[in-house]
Design an enzyme around this catalytic site. Sequence first.
Site, PDB file in Angstrom:
ATOM      1  NE  ARG A 132      59.388  26.901  18.221  1.00  0.00           N
ATOM      2  CZ  ARG A 132      60.048  27.986  17.862  1.00  0.00           C
ATOM      3  NH1 ARG A 132      59.636  29.194  18.163  1.00  0.00           N
ATOM      4  NH2 ARG A 132      61.160  27.886  17.152  1.00  0.00           N
TER       5      ARG A 132
ATOM      6  CD  GLN B 149      58.416  24.600  14.530  1.00  0.00           C
ATOM      7  OE1 GLN B 149      58.040  24.152  13.435  1.00  0.00           O
ATOM      8  NE2 GLN B 149      58.750  23.807  15.530  1.00  0.00           N
TER       9      GLN B 149
ATOM     10  CG  ASP C 136      67.026  22.491  18.405  1.00  0.00           C
ATOM     11  OD1 ASP C 136      66.869  22.713  17.190  1.00  0.00           O
ATOM     12  OD2 ASP C 136      66.270  22.932  19.283  1.00  0.00           O
TER      13      ASP C 136
END
Length: 364
Positions: A53, A203, A243
């Site tokens: 990820r 996370q 991202d």
Amino acid sequence: MKVNGTPFRSLWWDQDAGALQIIDQRWLPHEFRIQQLNSLADYCTAITDMHVRGAPLIGATAAYGMAFALREDPSDSAMQAAYDQLHATRPTAINLRWALDRASAAMRPLTPTHRAEAALQLAHHIADEDVEINRRIGTHGLALIRAIAETKPAGEPVRLLTHCNAGWIATVDWGTATSPMYQAHDAGIPIHVWVDETRPRNQGALTAWELGSHGISHSYITDNAGGHLMQHGQVDMVITGTDRTTRAGDVCNKIGTYLKALAARDNGVPFYVALPSPTIDWTVSDGIAEIPIEDRPEHEITHVQGRAQHGIATVQVTPEGTPGGNPAFDVTPARLVTGLITERGICEASEAGLAGLFPDMAAR
Ligand code: MRU
């Protein structure tokens, strides 16, 4: 970076097995497990189900996935099918499309017999390039941290806040937001990092694992604590990853980033985003209107995973049958971003700022 004293990258090519090895991040921070990817379906599942990820790592994995597929079948139609399958894994991080476009543009002119080896070499190149990009982001970010440290009494830490995991395991190495932290710590600058938990996948626990392994002082905090800490002068700077960043400087990152940017603006705390150039989407300007936001499964909200007495366990936190809503990313408008820390230097979050540093890419 090191795990128990052994240097690791988040993925590596195993020459003997002729296969990619990844760290299966679903089990971190409790267990360090390595997985070998043996089929195109393995690559797709690894990305969709978040064994790997983080935007840069997703891109590098997809590049290896393309190389794997071309080894099985180097025809034009197989290449397109692999592109489509890998591209469908996750919608938000632009590095995925960037890596697949780069691989297919480079492979298309080659005769099929040369494609598999060329694609593998390109994947190695993309992985190495990612490491160098992040190292440079760290050098530029270090200058910002050093400048804050110089305003403080000797020995007093620079207090940084980060959201999600934009660390070395979200990239091939160094991380984006963490690279300045690692470099500041290694340069002897005292820092303390507030690590947002980052529900629902937590996370932040990955970030805590990374920082702890590197000996960096940190505290794991709830996602709602940042505003309070900023109001009380406990945060000197926020650094997050991204991202997808638009050509106008809007930043799409893990859900909750926007609220941190709002709190930072309200409290005069600088809000920086660590931005590798492959994460810029030069085709979009308005992040809120144009970036697809991944909607992830409800069970990520209604259940949590953690270490129990007899190993890793998942428990339900909601009443039976409660529906969940799980948008995985949000967009922070450029006006809330103090600056973008890129491999070529730091710029304003704006079209002029990005085009000034990347005129070659902006013009394409
Ligand atoms: O859903 P994830 O864990 O893949 O989201 C990761 C992030 O949002 C990171 O902050 C981002 O990819 C930057 S990683 C260097």
